[in-house]
Enzyme design. Structure first.
Site, PDB file in Angstrom:
ATOM      1  N   LEU A  82       0.867  -1.178   0.000  1.00 37.40           N
ATOM      2  CA  LEU A  82       0.000   0.000   0.000  1.00 37.40           C
ATOM      3  C   LEU A  82       0.898   1.221   0.000  1.00 37.40           C
ATOM      4  O   LEU A  82       1.953   1.221   0.643  1.00 37.40           O
ATOM      5  CB  LEU A  82      -0.893   0.039   1.243  1.00 37.40           C
ATOM      6  CG  LEU A  82      -2.010  -0.998   1.397  1.00 37.40           C
ATOM      7  CD1 LEU A  82      -2.747  -0.774   2.707  1.00 37.40           C
ATOM      8  CD2 LEU A  82      -2.981  -0.944   0.226  1.00 37.40           C
ATOM      9  N   ASP A  83       0.502   2.266  -0.707  1.00 37.97           N
ATOM     10  CA  ASP A  83       1.264   3.509  -0.659  1.00 37.97           C
ATOM     11  C   ASP A  83       1.297   4.026   0.781  1.00 37.97           C
ATOM     12  O   ASP A  83       0.382   3.780   1.572  1.00 37.97           O
ATOM     13  CB  ASP A  83       0.624   4.572  -1.557  1.00 37.97           C
ATOM     14  CG  ASP A  83       0.724   4.224  -3.036  1.00 37.97           C
ATOM     15  OD1 ASP A  83       1.591   3.400  -3.390  1.00 37.97           O
ATOM     16  OD2 ASP A  83      -0.058   4.789  -3.825  1.00 37.97           O
ATOM     17  N   ARG A  84       2.327   4.793   1.063  1.00 41.37           N
ATOM     18  CA  ARG A  84       2.497   5.318   2.430  1.00 41.37           C
ATOM     19  C   ARG A  84       1.265   6.099   2.910  1.00 41.37           C
ATOM     20  O   ARG A  84       0.853   5.991   4.068  1.00 41.37           O
ATOM     21  CB  ARG A  84       3.738   6.214   2.472  1.00 41.37           C
ATOM     22  CG  ARG A  84       4.045   6.787   3.845  1.00 41.37           C
ATOM     23  CD  ARG A  84       5.351   7.553   3.829  1.00 41.37           C
ATOM     24  NE  ARG A  84       5.685   8.065   5.149  1.00 41.37           N
ATOM     25  CZ  ARG A  84       6.824   8.689   5.433  1.00 41.37           C
ATOM     26  NH1 ARG A  84       7.718   8.873   4.487  1.00 41.37           N
ATOM     27  NH2 ARG A  84       7.057   9.111   6.657  1.00 41.37           N
TER      28      ARG A  84
END
Length: 329
Positions: free
Chosen positions: A136-138
């Site tokens: 997942l993106d930050r």
């Protein structure tokens, strides 16, 4: 630089069965450049059960891997990774699913000392195997899959490759989304900015096929809440597909609308509104159907409540809107 003093003979345990040799060495020989590892494999210095092998050789339980002395960078003292347990949505002996908060990277690297996986390992020193099954993106919150066994990791990878799982995200976008359901098929290409930052763009000539299904959840005038279902798993796929379609995600600092976001930021909303809220997958070991849900974080719920009030005050949120989605796990 320093040199590891002796040849090491490492027996492969259950948690590494099925792993490629190069990935096994990268984990075991931290700090050694990849080029050195591959050169040692090609030169026959790395062996499995005394026999020559390739970087893509798969390891089996009980295999003995010969690891030659490597020149290593001087070890610099690093602050210990703080252990942290994240909200658990599901857990058994093979699989852990956590609800990742926004602003936390899933792993260390690119200027980040540590992420979710390093903190989980620090909090669970007894765990012999913990590996991310996807990313997942930050700045994205929500459901994150962590494998506790290699068999589970390989099963999850196979499942995603074959498209047997369903990943759903809630996104709040700028613009009045009209269609109840829409397929976005735009090929995506990764590229680097001058500063080395990773970005993605639509590229009809060289991009990889990417498919996202967007379903309208609710309209709030010039903002719309949508459900995004990933049918492929390209980097930044939902963000780029929505932005390229003229509906950038609220708070997206790479592909968003900075001017439009400023008004919401002034009201206290300072994150990207993208949340992995539902996973429908077969269990990677047992095959049991899993339906996993992570409700929206409080800051996202509070924003929607505020938009609800504004919409009612202005006479409604628009024709054809759906009911607010159920967010109970």
């Amino acid at each position: 630089m320093s040199e590891s003093p002796v040849v090491r003979l490492v027996e492969v345990a259950e948690e590494h069965a099925g792993q490629r040799l190069d990935n096994f060495l990268l984990r075991l020989c931290k700090g050694v450049p990849k080029s050195h590892l591959y050169k040692a494999i090609r030169g026959g210095q790395v062996r499995i059960n005394k026999g020559r092998c390739g970087a893509d050789s798969r390891l089996e339980i009980g295999d003995v891997v010969r690891i030659p002395p490597f020149r290593l960078p001087e070890v610099q003292a690093q602050p210990p990774v703080p252990g942290c347990e994240f909200p658990i949505v599901y857990e058994d002996e093979a699989l852990l699913v956590v609800d990742k908060p926004a602003g936390v990277a899933v792993h260390g690297g690119s200027g980040v000392s540590f992420g979710v996986i390093e903190q989980l390992r620090a909090a669970r020193p007894q765990a012999r195997f913990l590996e991310l099954a996807h990313r997942l993106d930050r700045d994205t919150s929500g459901l994150l899959l962590v494998a506790k066994k290699r068999s589970a990791l390989l099963g999850l990878h196979e499942m995603f490759r074959e498209g047997r799982g369903r990943k759903h995200y809630f996104a709040l976008v700028h613009g009045d989304w009209v269609n109840g359901r829409q397929h976005i098929r735009l090929p995506l290409l990764k590229w680097l900015t001058r500063t080395g930052e990773r970005r993605v763009r639509v590229d009809e000539a060289e991009g990889q096929a990417a498919h996202t299904i967007i379903s309208l959840e609710r309209r709030y005038g010039q903002l719309s809440l949508v459900d995004a279902e990933l049918r492929t798993g390209r980097t930044h796929q939902i963000r780029v597909h929505l932005s390229a379609s003229g509906f950038p995600i609220v708070g997206d600092d790479k592909y968003g609308d900075e001017a439009a976001d400023a008004a919401l930021a002034s009201k206290g909303f300072r994150r990207m509104f993208l949340h992995a809220h539902r996973l429908d997958i077969p269990h990677p070991v047992t095959g049991e159907s899993l339906h996993l849900v992570a409700k929206l974080p409080p800051e996202c719920e509070n924003l929607l409540r505020g938009l609800d009030k504004t919409s009612r005050a202005e006479g409604g949120a628009g024709e054809g809107q759906r009911n607010r989605p159920s967010r109970k796990p």
